[in-house]
Design an enzyme around this catalytic site. Structure first.
Site, PDB file in Angstrom:
ATOM      1  N   THR A  94       0.931  -1.239  -0.014  1.00 21.17           N
ATOM      2  CA  THR A  94      -0.048   0.152  -0.021  1.00 21.17           C
ATOM      3  C   THR A  94       0.844   1.345  -0.020  1.00 21.17           C
ATOM      4  O   THR A  94       1.870   1.358   0.845  1.00 21.17           O
ATOM      5  CB  THR A  94      -0.711   0.147   1.204  1.00 21.17           C
ATOM      6  OG1 THR A  94      -1.437  -1.321   1.425  1.00 21.17           O
ATOM      7  CG2 THR A  94      -1.797   1.064   1.458  1.00 21.17           C
ATOM      8  N   ARG A 141     -10.858 -10.384  -1.709  1.00 21.25           N
ATOM      9  CA  ARG A 141      -9.976 -10.578  -0.364  1.00 21.25           C
ATOM     10  C   ARG A 141     -10.088  -8.856   0.025  1.00 21.25           C
ATOM     11  O   ARG A 141      -9.923  -7.926  -0.951  1.00 21.25           O
ATOM     12  CB  ARG A 141      -8.959 -11.047  -0.195  1.00 21.25           C
ATOM     13  CG  ARG A 141      -7.868 -10.774   0.876  1.00 21.25           C
ATOM     14  CD  ARG A 141      -7.067  -9.391   0.741  1.00 21.25           C
ATOM     15  NE  ARG A 141      -6.218  -9.382   2.113  1.00 21.25           N
ATOM     16  CZ  ARG A 141      -5.225  -8.488   1.687  1.00 21.25           C
ATOM     17  NH1 ARG A 141      -5.011  -7.791   0.970  1.00 21.25           N
ATOM     18  NH2 ARG A 141      -4.338  -8.483   2.788  1.00 21.25           N
ATOM     19  N   VAL A 142     -10.503  -8.411   1.235  1.00 24.72           N
ATOM     20  CA  VAL A 142     -10.393  -6.897   1.432  1.00 24.72           C
ATOM     21  C   VAL A 142      -9.234  -6.928   2.631  1.00 24.72           C
ATOM     22  O   VAL A 142      -9.276  -7.609   3.715  1.00 24.72           O
ATOM     23  CB  VAL A 142     -11.661  -6.589   2.121  1.00 24.72           C
ATOM     24  CG1 VAL A 142     -11.277  -5.068   2.790  1.00 24.72           C
ATOM     25  CG2 VAL A 142     -12.490  -6.387   1.036  1.00 24.72           C
ATOM     26  N   ASP A 175      -6.330  -4.136   5.031  1.00 25.42           N
ATOM     27  CA  ASP A 175      -6.440  -3.138   6.135  1.00 25.42           C
ATOM     28  C   ASP A 175      -6.612  -1.866   5.416  1.00 25.42           C
ATOM     29  O   ASP A 175      -7.286  -0.856   6.104  1.00 25.42           O
ATOM     30  CB  ASP A 175      -5.134  -2.882   6.887  1.00 25.42           C
ATOM     31  CG  ASP A 175      -4.083  -2.639   5.819  1.00 25.42           C
ATOM     32  OD1 ASP A 175      -3.587  -3.515   4.800  1.00 25.42           O
ATOM     33  OD2 ASP A 175      -3.495  -1.749   5.974  1.00 25.42           O
TER      34      ASP A 175
HETATM   35  N1  GLY Z   1      -1.779  -3.388   3.364  1.00 28.34           N
HETATM   36  C1  GLY Z   1      -2.507  -3.771   2.035  1.00 28.34           C
HETATM   37  C2  GLY Z   1      -3.283  -4.922   2.043  1.00 28.34           C
HETATM   38  O1  GLY Z   1      -2.543  -5.881   2.889  1.00 28.34           O
HETATM   39  O2  GLY Z   1      -4.306  -5.089   1.224  1.00 28.34           O
END
Ligand code: GLY
Length: 305
Positions: A178, A206-207, A209
């Site tokens: 990210t 999938r989601v 953080d």
């Molecule tokens: N930090 C980004 C994710 O795990 O989707």
């Protein structure tokens, strides 16, 4: 107060991409308020194909889909987020529209993409050749280890934490995680952003953080925090809010970030940016390109005569 923009190109992204993080920070500083600063900086990161957000975002393991997650939060407590958004150039601006123009906090999937179109965001393919070849190498590794079946619709691996952690060390050319920014404006307001194509080994739908307030980002009257790294681990720790709470208790930014990172197992990539009224700091247990741009307050000219 001295306006400041901190940006990052993701935990695990090469430090050689620092010019991209710097360019984003300087672009952000051209804006006047904390929200506009954070959005402008994040758009620059999303446009840089070296980073895993917007153009150059990771493909999902199905090999077809790029799903984009993004969020923004300001120190007045207002936030907006999108998850599994498809075919948009600047997911962070769609998240900002959720904040501005809806009573919702998070819009996901086909509804998020439809919302983006209704808001005037045109169809855009964020895929790049580099990311596709990266995905093919990742898929080959998963098959070789028998962690996934052809088709990549389900995991073969157990939910054993050590096996999941081992995934992070699979690829020596991990493209980074990210991107994000934290900002403070002249009035002392703060904003935090996150934008991502998700982790490299990710099932469609999938989601992570990044679109979850308190996990990938948090902002309040005492500062702003943005996280990057393995989303599942960030969510388990409510990392952005945990770091924010420590800052709000008066702990120093440097010590707070160091303490948070010290709790993360070494196998798991993790990075944090934070800004308060008096301090800013960043840390990562991998390489992470970081940009900082600040405008020192110009002292009034001395009176003559
Ligand atoms: N930090 C980004 C994710 O795990 O989707």
């Amino acid at each position: 107060m001295e306006p400041i923009v901190l940006t990052h190109g993701g935990a695990g992204a090469p430090a050689s991409a620092k010019d991209g993080a710097d360019a984003a920070a300087h672009r952000g500083l051209e804006e006047g308020d904390a929200l506009a600063m954070a959005l402008a900086a994040t758009c620059v990161l999303e446009d840089d194909p070296r980073f895993n957000a917007g153009t150059g975002a990771n493909y999902r393991l199905d090999g077809e889909t790029i799903e984009l997650d993004a969020s923004v939060m300001t120190s007045d407590g207002r936030s907006g987020a999108v998850a599994c958004l498809e075919r948009v150039q600047h997911p962070i601006l769609v998240a900002a529209r959720v904040r501005e123009r809806t009573p919702h906090l998070l819009i996901a999937g086909g509804g998020a993409t439809a919302f983006a179109r209704r808001q005037g965001f045109p169809d855009y393919d964020p895929g790049t050749k580099e990311r596709r070849s990266h995905l093919e190498r990742a898929r080959a590794l998963l098959l070789q280890r028998r962690f996934a079946e052809p088709g990549f619709e389900a995991w073969q691996i157990l939910a054993e934490r050590d096996e999941v952690k081992a995934l992070w060390n699979f690829s020596t050319d991990y493209p980074g995680d990210t991107v994000g920014a934290v900002t403070r404006d002249e009035s002392g307001a703060f904003a935090a952003t996150a934008s991502t194509g998700g982790t490299l080994f990710t099932l469609r739908g999938r989601v992570g953080d990044s679109p979850l307030i308190g996990c990938g980002v948090f902002a309040g009257p005492r500062g702003a925090v943005a996280c990057t790294g393995a989303g599942e681990e960030i969510v388990r720790r409510f990392l952005a809010k945990t770091v924010y709470d420590a800052l709000a208790r008066g702990n120093g930014a440097r010590a707070t970030i160091d303490a948070a990172l010290a709790e993360i197992p070494a196998a798991i990539p993790m990075g944090i940016l934070a800004v308060t009224s008096t301090e800013h700091a960043h840390g990562c247990n991998r390489e992470m390109p970081v940009g900082v741009a600040a405008r020192p307050k110009v002292a009034p000219a001395p009176r003559r005569g």
